[in-house]
Scaffold this motif. Structure first.
Motif: not given
Length: 504
Positions: A15-17, A19-23, A39-40, A191-194
């Protein structure tokens, strides 16, 4: 996962990011038994847009059809009804599961213990859960702690993803800046959540570093993007000196009024819902009145500002505002488009998912309904994480040859990145703001194309986070300009001058 210096990291789900979507994606994948690596590039919670979300998170309050109707109307009829169905049908279960039962978020309540649901612009009823006007902070920080403590999730902060690792149309992970010449992280699914694109504009409610990273990386790898012309501007950001901050829509939901420099309330002249009209309408009205009368103020005199919104009241006092009139102006806030995904967050590239603001789910269309961003990030993050974990969760991630990033170039010219960013922001502010002239947009695309070429020349020979952020910003800005140029019709926050003139 790799622990030795120089050893590539590997996980079932990357998971990259953060925020709420990444978490949500990381939590959902871990619940399915996947080993997750998150990773963030954020080093602190306030470097994620979720931490700055004020108003709250929408629920359906048991009436998904009513919420769907409000979303579709606010989108100017352009939202995907099937995507909206996914959102509203999963909304309350996601909030109950993650926010109430797992994280035990203490949303504001009334004297009898019931939730103090709020109403915001373009909502037909009170259905928004909130904590003061700092809901994002109260959700993200415990969420980050929960994810960080999870035995199946490894979190690495202050780590930027620079490139997607691809081979024959499939994504195998990312290259990060952990090492001077790039550090690969291999994964079965990515999964991109940037987050968003706020740094492309001089004034934004986004944190610094919202440079469209995920959108640019995905587009450069060949993923489909859509609806990038729909850049939403929040109507009421603080317009005084210093960094802009949001004056939540909840203020107008409670009864705060907008007045121009002559002291006149003007919104009833622009829309039947006045201050509670859709964001694009209010933002353009404020811009029009600022040009005509010099200023626009949010009058909080009619509401219990100090007691109901103590955090915002304190922020105003910190800036020397003691009276009930707060200067406001529109400010870049949210990108409604992004990486094109389906109802599970799948992109057009194999094993690549996206969720949150960097993703285009179809829920928002041309204009986002207030307090649906946290909800969309939560719902699509959970769905993407669950689906991603179900793909060969027990198989070893496949390693492919990673590109070697270089540091062979001499030092950059002084202030290179800062000067190029300023040029990019001037172009976006002037030609791709609240109103667009298609001939000017075409000229802007030419400027951005040349800027991207200048930046690419340095990226090929240097590995530096600020340079890659500038690369990502220039790629995303050019994609926005191209999308705006190709759409001659006004809709929502894509407002083409002379197509649908705003008349008072």
């Amino acid at each position: 996962m790799g622990d030795e210096p120089g050893t590539p990291d590997a996980a079932d789900v990357l998971v990259v990011g953060s925020g709420i979507a990444g978490c949500a994606a990381a939590l959902s994948a871990a619940r399915e038994g996947a080993d997750v690596f998150l990773v963030t590039k954020a080093a602190r919670p306030d470097e994620a847009s979720t931490d700055r979300a004020q108003g709250g998170i929408s629920t359906t309050r048991g009436d998904p059809r009513a919420l769907k109707a409000d979303i579709l109307e606010t989108s100017d009829g352009t939202a995907d009804p099937d995507a909206v169905d996914v959102l509203v049908e999963n909304a309350d279960a996601a909030v109950e599961d993650v926010l109430l039962e797992t994280l035990e978020i203490g949303f504001d309540s009334t004297g009898d213990g019931a939730f103090d649901y709020a109403r915001e612009a373009a909502h037909s009823e009170e259905r928004i859960l909130h904590v003061d006007a700092a809901t994002g902070t109260h959700i993200l920080r415990p969420f980050l702690q929960y994810v960080d403590d999870h035995e199946r999730i490894e979190v690495r902060d202050d780590t930027a993803a620079l490139e997607l690792l691809t081979h024959e149309g499939r994504v195998h992970g990312v290259v990060t800046d952990s090492d001077p010449e790039g550090h690969p992280v291999y994964a079965g699914t990515t999964i991109l959540a940037t987050g968003g694109i706020g740094s492309l504009y001089a004034r934004s409610t986004n944190p610094e570093g919202a440079t469209g990273d995920g959108i640019a990386m995905a587009a450069l790898a060949g993923a489909d993007v859509d609806d990038l012309e729909y850049v939403q501007f929040h109507p009421t950001a603080y317009a005084g000196s210093g960094e802009p901050f949001l004056l939540s829509e909840a203020l107008r939901g409670e009864g705060a009024l907008l007045r121009n420099g002559d002291g006149e309330r003007f919104m009833p002249d622009y829309h039947p819902d006045a201050e509670l009209a859709p964001r694009d309408v209010v933002a353009r009205a404020i811009a029009t009145e600022r040009e005509a009368t010099g200023e626009v103020f949010l009058d909080v005199g009619p509401i219990a500002f100090e007691s109901e919104f103590p955090a915002l009241a304190a922020a105003c006092r910190d800036r020397g505002i003691e009276a009930h009139e707060i200067p406001v102006a529109p400010c870049e806030h949210f990108l409604c488009g992004g990486i094109d995904v389906d109802d599970r967050g799948r992109t057009s590239l194999e094993r690549l998912y996206a969720a949150g603001e960097c993703a285009r789910t179809g829920v928002h269309g041309a204009n986002r309904l207030a307090s649906t961003s946290l909800l969309e990030g939560l719902v699509w993050g959970l769905r993407a994480g669950e689906h991603a974990a179900g793909l060969d969760v027990d198989a070893e991630p496949e390693t492919v040859e990673a590109p070697t990033l270089r540091n062979s170039d001499p030092d950059l010219p002084p202030r290179f990145a800062a000067e190029k960013f300023a040029r990019l922001q001037r172009t976006m502010d002037e030609y791709l703001g609240l109103e667009r002239d298609l001939e000017d947009v075409a000229r802007a695309a030419g400027v951005l194309r040349r800027l991207k070429g200048e930046v690419d020349a340095y990226v090929r020979t240097r590995t530096a986070r600020d340079l890659y952020e500038l690369r990502n910003a220039s790629v995303t800005a050019l994609l926005i300009a191209r999308a705006a140029r190709e759409n001659p019709e006004s809709a929502g926050c894509h407002y083409v001058v002379d197509d649908a003139p705003l008349a008072r």
